[in-house]
Design a protein around this motif. Structure first.
Motif, short mmCIF file in Angstrom:
data_model
loop_
_atom_site.label_atom_id
_atom_site.label_comp_id
_atom_site.label_asym_id
_atom_site.label_seq_id
_atom_site.Cartn_x
_atom_site.Cartn_y
_atom_site.Cartn_z
N SER A 11 5.15 8.16 -108.24
CA SER A 11 4.66 9.46 -108.69
C SER A 11 5.17 10.59 -107.80
CB SER A 11 3.12 9.46 -108.67
OG SER A 11 2.63 10.77 -108.90
N ALA A 12 5.53 11.68 -108.43
CA ALA A 12 5.99 12.86 -107.70
C ALA A 12 4.86 13.47 -106.88
CB ALA A 12 6.54 13.90 -108.68
N ARG A 13 3.61 13.10 -107.19
CA ARG A 13 2.47 13.64 -106.43
C ARG A 13 2.35 13.00 -105.05
NH1 ARG A 13 0.21 12.41 -111.42
NH2 ARG A 13 -0.21 14.20 -112.79
N VAL A 14 2.99 11.87 -104.86
CA VAL A 14 2.90 11.17 -103.58
C VAL A 14 3.60 11.98 -102.49
CG1 VAL A 14 3.66 9.12 -102.30
CG2 VAL A 14 2.68 8.89 -104.59
N ASP A 15 2.93 12.17 -101.38
CA ASP A 15 3.52 12.85 -100.22
C ASP A 15 4.33 11.79 -99.45
OD1 ASP A 15 3.95 13.82 -97.57
OD2 ASP A 15 2.34 15.26 -97.84
N ALA A 16 5.64 11.91 -99.52
CA ALA A 16 6.50 10.87 -98.93
C ALA A 16 6.28 10.76 -97.42
CB ALA A 16 7.97 11.18 -99.23
N GLY A 17 6.15 11.89 -96.75
CA GLY A 17 5.96 11.86 -95.30
C GLY A 17 4.65 11.22 -94.91
N ALA A 33 18.07 0.98 -97.92
CA ALA A 33 18.41 0.91 -99.35
C ALA A 33 17.16 0.63 -100.18
CB ALA A 33 19.46 -0.17 -99.60
N LEU A 34 16.11 1.39 -99.94
CA LEU A 34 14.85 1.20 -100.67
C LEU A 34 14.92 1.95 -101.99
CD1 LEU A 34 12.37 1.59 -97.66
CD2 LEU A 34 13.06 -0.53 -98.80
N ILE A 58 11.68 5.10 -94.22
CA ILE A 58 10.70 4.75 -95.25
C ILE A 58 10.48 5.93 -96.19
CG2 ILE A 58 8.32 4.07 -95.70
CD1 ILE A 58 8.32 2.67 -92.95
N ALA A 59 10.36 7.13 -95.62
CA ALA A 59 10.15 8.33 -96.45
C ALA A 59 11.34 8.56 -97.38
CB ALA A 59 9.94 9.55 -95.54
N ASP A 60 12.55 8.32 -96.89
CA ASP A 60 13.73 8.45 -97.74
C ASP A 60 13.66 7.46 -98.90
OD1 ASP A 60 14.82 10.49 -96.24
OD2 ASP A 60 16.20 9.21 -95.14
N GLY A 61 13.16 6.26 -98.62
CA GLY A 61 13.02 5.26 -99.68
C GLY A 61 12.03 5.70 -100.74
N ILE A 62 10.92 6.30 -100.31
CA ILE A 62 9.93 6.81 -101.26
C ILE A 62 10.55 7.91 -102.12
CG2 ILE A 62 7.75 8.06 -101.48
CD1 ILE A 62 6.82 6.58 -98.93
N ARG A 63 11.31 8.79 -101.50
CA ARG A 63 11.95 9.88 -102.26
C ARG A 63 12.99 9.33 -103.24
NH1 ARG A 63 11.94 12.16 -96.85
NH2 ARG A 63 10.13 13.55 -96.65
#
Length: 205
Positions: free
Chosen positions: A158-164, A88-89, A144-149
């Motif tokens: 930022s949308a520029r961040v590569d979540a993976g 739940a990030l 963690i990647a899902d949390g970033i998204r």
């Protein structure tokens, strides 16, 4: 999951699966108390009130197969100890709660890591051990990647961040901090890895 274990568990009835899970949980508790090398199958049978024939019914490969199942159990516990926060990030407060849960988990664990001990006993380069580690890291990374998204969808990262890539870097930092904790007993490296990694996400442009 190791194919041999997966094939066995797929054929179990719900009652059989519950019995197997009980044996694995009991074996994990015994290993935590006594260590891998001092724990025998007789110790596990006594702790779980399991007959020899019953134990080998669920683990025909003997102790090695049981230890692999315990390693899988311990790997899943790593993720379970971070919930519900890891799943739940969706706010910076949630990220802080997750960070605190990770630090608390390894503070309680200290320098004795059941998963590391099991991997050393099984052999880190065996296919079964590698599968356990690969599955754990993939699941952890993906959450963690899902949390970033989630945060990107709210325009909080930022949308520029590569979540993976960012989740891989953060996870690598956590693993490095845990490694130093196991070697030295110093928790601060793990804390800094989390704090700097999360702050980088907050301030990314």
């Amino acid at each position: 999951m190791d194919p041999q274990v997966q094939n066995l568990t797929a054929t179990l009835t719900p009652k059989g699966a519950a019995t197997r899970d009980r044996i694995v949980a009991g074996a994990a508790a015994e290993i935590r108390d006594r260590g891998v090398t001092l724990t025998t199958l007789d110790d596990i049978r006594a702790r779980t009130n399991t007959s020899k024939s019953q134990l080998f019914h669920y683990f025909p490969g003997g102790k090695e197969q049981l230890l692999l199942a315990v390693a899988q159990h311990e790997a899943q516990q790593v993720l379970a100890d971070q919930q519900p926060h890891l799943g739940a990030l969706n706010s910076w407060a949630a990220w802080q709660r997750w960070r605190d849960a990770v630090v608390d988990r390894y503070r309680r664990q200290g320098q004795s890591c059941p998963l590391s001990m099991l991997m050393s006993e099984i052999g880190r380069t065996t296919p079964g051990a590698q599968a356990v580690t690969t599955t754990l890291m993939r699941q952890w990374h993906d959450e963690i990647a899902d949390g970033i998204r989630n945060m990107q969808a709210q325009a909080k990262i930022s949308a520029r961040v590569d979540a993976g890539a960012s989740s891989a870097a953060l996870l690598a930092g956590i693993q490095g901090g845990v490694g130093i904790l196991l070697a030295t007993g110093d928790l601060s490296y793990l804390e800094h890895a989390l704090d700097v990694g999360i702050e980088a996400l907050r301030t990314a442009q």
